[in-house]
Design a protein around this motif. Structure first.
Motif, PDB file in Angstrom:
ATOM      1  N   LEU A  84       0.819  -1.211   0.000  1.00 47.06           N
ATOM      2  CA  LEU A  84       0.000   0.000   0.000  1.00 47.06           C
ATOM      3  C   LEU A  84       0.854   1.262   0.000  1.00 47.06           C
ATOM      4  CD1 LEU A  84      -2.866  -1.054   2.421  1.00 47.06           C
ATOM      5  CD2 LEU A  84      -2.961  -0.871  -0.053  1.00 47.06           C
ATOM      6  N   GLY A  85       1.908   1.237  -0.802  1.00 53.81           N
ATOM      7  CA  GLY A  85       2.748   2.401  -0.943  1.00 53.81           C
ATOM      8  C   GLY A  85       3.801   2.572   0.129  1.00 53.81           C
ATOM      9  N   VAL A  86       3.877   1.659   1.087  1.00 51.54           N
ATOM     10  CA  VAL A  86       4.867   1.739   2.164  1.00 51.54           C
ATOM     11  C   VAL A  86       6.011   0.775   1.846  1.00 51.54           C
ATOM     12  CG1 VAL A  86       5.276   1.484   4.636  1.00 51.54           C
ATOM     13  CG2 VAL A  86       3.049   2.297   3.817  1.00 51.54           C
ATOM     14  N   ASP A  87       7.243   1.293   1.884  1.00 49.63           N
ATOM     15  CA  ASP A  87       8.412   0.485   1.534  1.00 49.63           C
ATOM     16  C   ASP A  87       9.117  -0.036   2.782  1.00 49.63           C
ATOM     17  OD1 ASP A  87       8.308   0.719  -1.314  1.00 49.63           O
ATOM     18  OD2 ASP A  87       8.980   2.795  -1.102  1.00 49.63           O
ATOM     19  N   ILE A  88       9.531  -1.298   2.713  1.00 51.84           N
ATOM     20  CA  ILE A  88      10.301  -1.959   3.760  1.00 51.84           C
ATOM     21  C   ILE A  88      11.604  -2.458   3.155  1.00 51.84           C
ATOM     22  CG2 ILE A  88      10.369  -3.880   5.409  1.00 51.84           C
ATOM     23  CD1 ILE A  88       8.265  -1.891   6.174  1.00 51.84           C
ATOM     24  N   ASP A  89      12.717  -2.136   3.796  1.00 53.37           N
ATOM     25  CA  ASP A  89      14.032  -2.606   3.357  1.00 53.37           C
ATOM     26  C   ASP A  89      14.466  -3.719   4.314  1.00 53.37           C
ATOM     27  OD1 ASP A  89      16.586  -3.006   2.506  1.00 53.37           O
ATOM     28  OD2 ASP A  89      17.183  -0.907   2.543  1.00 53.37           O
ATOM     29  N   LEU A  90      14.330  -4.958   3.871  1.00 54.50           N
ATOM     30  CA  LEU A  90      14.619  -6.135   4.688  1.00 54.50           C
ATOM     31  C   LEU A  90      15.990  -6.684   4.308  1.00 54.50           C
ATOM     32  CD1 LEU A  90      13.549  -8.311   6.709  1.00 54.50           C
ATOM     33  CD2 LEU A  90      12.576  -9.477   4.724  1.00 54.50           C
ATOM     34  N   SER A  91      16.826  -6.954   5.297  1.00 57.71           N
ATOM     35  CA  SER A  91      18.175  -7.449   5.002  1.00 57.71           C
ATOM     36  C   SER A  91      18.583  -8.516   6.011  1.00 57.71           C
ATOM     37  CB  SER A  91      19.182  -6.293   5.022  1.00 57.71           C
ATOM     38  OG  SER A  91      19.265  -5.709   6.310  1.00 57.71           O
ATOM     39  N   TRP A  92      19.588  -9.311   5.615  1.00 56.74           N
ATOM     40  CA  TRP A  92      20.174 -10.322   6.498  1.00 56.74           C
ATOM     41  C   TRP A  92      21.577 -10.620   5.984  1.00 56.74           C
ATOM     42  CZ3 TRP A  92      16.269 -10.975   3.048  1.00 56.74           C
ATOM     43  CH2 TRP A  92      16.493 -11.841   1.964  1.00 56.74           C
ATOM     44  N   VAL A 147      14.101 -17.331   6.041  1.00 58.94           N
ATOM     45  CA  VAL A 147      13.154 -16.421   6.690  1.00 58.94           C
ATOM     46  C   VAL A 147      13.017 -15.137   5.875  1.00 58.94           C
ATOM     47  CG1 VAL A 147      12.637 -15.096   8.764  1.00 58.94           C
ATOM     48  CG2 VAL A 147      13.669 -17.370   8.960  1.00 58.94           C
ATOM     49  N   GLY A 148      14.140 -14.555   5.494  1.00 55.70           N
ATOM     50  CA  GLY A 148      14.108 -13.289   4.772  1.00 55.70           C
ATOM     51  C   GLY A 148      13.349 -13.368   3.461  1.00 55.70           C
ATOM     52  N   GLU A 149      13.480 -14.486   2.756  1.00 58.46           N
ATOM     53  CA  GLU A 149      12.832 -14.607   1.452  1.00 58.46           C
ATOM     54  C   GLU A 149      11.366 -14.995   1.563  1.00 58.46           C
ATOM     55  OE1 GLU A 149      15.187 -17.193  -0.973  1.00 58.46           O
ATOM     56  OE2 GLU A 149      16.690 -15.633  -1.377  1.00 58.46           O
ATOM     57  N   LEU A 176      17.790  -8.920   9.939  1.00 61.41           N
ATOM     58  CA  LEU A 176      17.803 -10.185  10.665  1.00 61.41           C
ATOM     59  C   LEU A 176      19.254 -10.590  10.892  1.00 61.41           C
ATOM     60  CD1 LEU A 176      15.224 -12.102   8.396  1.00 61.41           C
ATOM     61  CD2 LEU A 176      14.719 -10.630  10.359  1.00 61.41           C
ATOM     62  N   ARG A 177      19.575 -10.981  12.119  1.00 59.18           N
ATOM     63  CA  ARG A 177      20.962 -11.385  12.365  1.00 59.18           C
ATOM     64  C   ARG A 177      21.020 -12.482  13.426  1.00 59.18           C
ATOM     65  NH1 ARG A 177      22.899  -8.942  17.143  1.00 59.18           N
ATOM     66  NH2 ARG A 177      21.619  -7.180  17.873  1.00 59.18           N
ATOM     67  N   ARG A 178      22.129 -13.209  13.400  1.00 57.13           N
ATOM     68  CA  ARG A 178      22.388 -14.213  14.424  1.00 57.13           C
ATOM     69  C   ARG A 178      23.061 -13.540  15.606  1.00 57.13           C
ATOM     70  NH1 ARG A 178      24.131 -20.060  12.115  1.00 57.13           N
ATOM     71  NH2 ARG A 178      23.483 -20.551  14.223  1.00 57.13           N
ATOM     72  N   SER A 179      22.795 -14.075  16.784  1.00 53.20           N
ATOM     73  CA  SER A 179      23.423 -13.573  18.007  1.00 53.20           C
ATOM     74  C   SER A 179      24.147 -14.724  18.681  1.00 53.20           C
ATOM     75  CB  SER A 179      22.360 -12.992  18.942  1.00 53.20           C
ATOM     76  OG  SER A 179      21.396 -13.988  19.273  1.00 53.20           O
ATOM     77  N   ALA A 180      24.693 -14.474  19.854  1.00 55.54           N
ATOM     78  CA  ALA A 180      25.468 -15.511  20.535  1.00 55.54           C
ATOM     79  C   ALA A 180      24.624 -16.742  20.832  1.00 55.54           C
ATOM     80  CB  ALA A 180      26.048 -14.938  21.834  1.00 55.54           C
ATOM     81  N   ASN A 181      23.353 -16.543  21.185  1.00 53.91           N
ATOM     82  CA  ASN A 181      22.514 -17.675  21.601  1.00 53.91           C
ATOM     83  C   ASN A 181      21.242 -17.835  20.774  1.00 53.91           C
ATOM     84  OD1 ASN A 181      24.140 -18.391  23.977  1.00 53.91           O
ATOM     85  ND2 ASN A 181      23.425 -16.406  24.784  1.00 53.91           N
ATOM     86  N   LEU A 235      14.175 -19.884  14.702  1.00 55.90           N
ATOM     87  CA  LEU A 235      13.823 -19.147  13.498  1.00 55.90           C
ATOM     88  C   LEU A 235      12.330 -18.830  13.461  1.00 55.90           C
ATOM     89  CD1 LEU A 235      15.914 -20.946  10.718  1.00 55.90           C
ATOM     90  CD2 LEU A 235      16.334 -18.709  11.741  1.00 55.90           C
ATOM     91  N   GLY A 236      11.515 -19.718  14.028  1.00 57.46           N
ATOM     92  CA  GLY A 236      10.077 -19.472  14.065  1.00 57.46           C
ATOM     93  C   GLY A 236       9.734 -18.225  14.871  1.00 57.46           C
ATOM     94  N   GLU A 237      10.377 -18.078  16.021  1.00 52.25           N
ATOM     95  CA  GLU A 237      10.137 -16.888  16.841  1.00 52.25           C
ATOM     96  C   GLU A 237      10.628 -15.632  16.138  1.00 52.25           C
ATOM     97  OE1 GLU A 237      10.462 -18.497  21.392  1.00 52.25           O
ATOM     98  OE2 GLU A 237      12.308 -18.445  20.192  1.00 52.25           O
ATOM     99  N   LEU A 238      11.770 -15.737  15.448  1.00 52.59           N
ATOM    100  CA  LEU A 238      12.287 -14.600  14.689  1.00 52.59           C
ATOM    101  C   LEU A 238      11.311 -14.222  13.578  1.00 52.59           C
ATOM    102  CD1 LEU A 238      14.727 -12.660  14.106  1.00 52.59           C
ATOM    103  CD2 LEU A 238      15.480 -14.407  12.454  1.00 52.59           C
ATOM    104  N   PHE A 239      10.793 -15.219  12.873  1.00 53.06           N
ATOM    105  CA  PHE A 239       9.816 -14.973  11.811  1.00 53.06           C
ATOM    106  C   PHE A 239       8.599 -14.235  12.354  1.00 53.06           C
ATOM    107  CE2 PHE A 239       5.732 -16.582  10.221  1.00 53.06           C
ATOM    108  CZ  PHE A 239       5.718 -15.989   8.965  1.00 53.06           C
ATOM    109  N   GLN A 240       8.051 -14.697  13.474  1.00 53.51           N
ATOM    110  CA  GLN A 240       6.871 -14.053  14.031  1.00 53.51           C
ATOM    111  C   GLN A 240       7.161 -12.610  14.452  1.00 53.51           C
ATOM    112  OE1 GLN A 240       5.657 -17.050  17.030  1.00 53.51           O
ATOM    113  NE2 GLN A 240       3.813 -17.331  15.804  1.00 53.51           N
TER     114      GLN A 240
END
Length: 291
Positions: A16-24, A32-34, A52-57, A74-79
């Motif tokens: 709806l005209g709003v742009d999101i720049d998603l990266s990993w 997840v990103g795709e 989206l990034r990986r962390s220590a844990n 990854l499921g929690e990250l996706f949500q």
């Protein structure tokens, strides 16, 4: 020598005209990103940044440089990411649209809103109607433009509970990270057998009520009852301005409206089709539209 930084992958989304720049920057996060908002149009560079990034844990979602809580799967990250994208879109839309807690389908250049609270059966009914020839525009969020009561597609993933999945045969599998106890996610195009969704003027309102053992019963209701439910199921009355939102709801409430009860949404498709054809035909005659 320090290791070279990982290459950053990107997707630009537009809703709806709003742009999101998603990266990993980690290959593990590519799935997840795709698959986030898989049905969204391609956007322009420079939108709201989500990384989206990986962390220590586990995994972390960064939004415009601010970090969300660390997640273990990854499921929690996706949500997290899908909810954040949804909130960004709604925040940008709130001054231009009235977002309703509704599913939306379209047929013959008219839209049908299925409006109701959580577990009312909106998703199962909209998916069943889409399987029967309607276009599936949205699941939980239906953005309506107050100026002309047009409802727009909102291609957020459908949340399909196990019962709905059992009744909708032939669904493709969901990626593992989109599967949770009792429900899973699928993009609307993976469910609908109807035409591609396009923005359409709202032609009628439907208020579903699903319940174990409920018979299929459809009964028309008047503007006062419609208006009350519309106001209750609006996400943001203040966004477009209280008076404008109430006026929009009042004009929507003048459209043909009905309640429908059912235990299985597939059993409700026939009655809804018959009522829809009669209601839209009557509305076209009254408004002088000739097809």
């Amino acid at each position: 020598w320090p290791p070279e930084p990982a290459a950053v992958s990107r997707r630009q989304l537009r809703l709806l005209g709003v742009d999101i720049d998603l990266s990993w920057s980690d290959p593990v996060l590519r799935v997840v990103g795709e698959d986030l908002y898989a049905d969204a149009d391609v956007g322009a560079v420079g939108g709201t940044g989500l990384h989206l990034r990986r962390s220590a844990n586990g995994y972390v979602l960064d939004v415009e440089g601010d970090s969300a809580p660390e997640r273990g799967t990854l499921g929690e990250l996706f949500q997290d990411a899908e909810m954040e994208i949804t909130e960004v879109i709604l925040d940008h839309l709130r001054h231009r649209y009235l977002p309703l807690h509704a599913a939306a389908v379209g047929r013959r250049d008219r839209g049908l809103l299925a409006i109701g609270a959580h577990d009312a059966g909106k998703t199962s009914l909209a998916c069943s109607l889409a399987r029967s020839g309607f276009a599936l525009l949205s699941d939980e969020i239906a953005p309506v433009r107050p100026a002309d009561l047009t409802v727009f597609p909102f291609p957020r993933d459908l949340i399909l509970h196990d019962g709905t999945c059992r009744n909708l045969t032939g669904l493709p599998p969901s990626p593992e990270f989109k599967c949770f106890p009792g429900y899973r996610y699928l993009p609307p195009t993976a469910v609908s057998a109807g035409p591609s969704p396009t923005a359409v003027p709202v032609g009628a309102l439907l208020f579903p009520q699903r319940g174990e053992g409920l018979p299929v019963e459809l009964s028309t209701i008047g503007p006062a009852a419609s208006a009350q439910i519309l106001l209750e199921q609006s996400f943001d009355l203040a966004g477009v301005g209280g008076a404008q939102a109430i006026d929009c709801a009042a004009r929507l409430a003048q459209l043909p409206a009905a309640r429908i009860t059912f235990a299985d949404a597939a059993d409700a498709v026939g009655p809804v089709w018959r009522w829809w054809e009669e209601a839209t035909e009557r509305s076209e005659v009254e408004s002088g539209v000739v097809r």
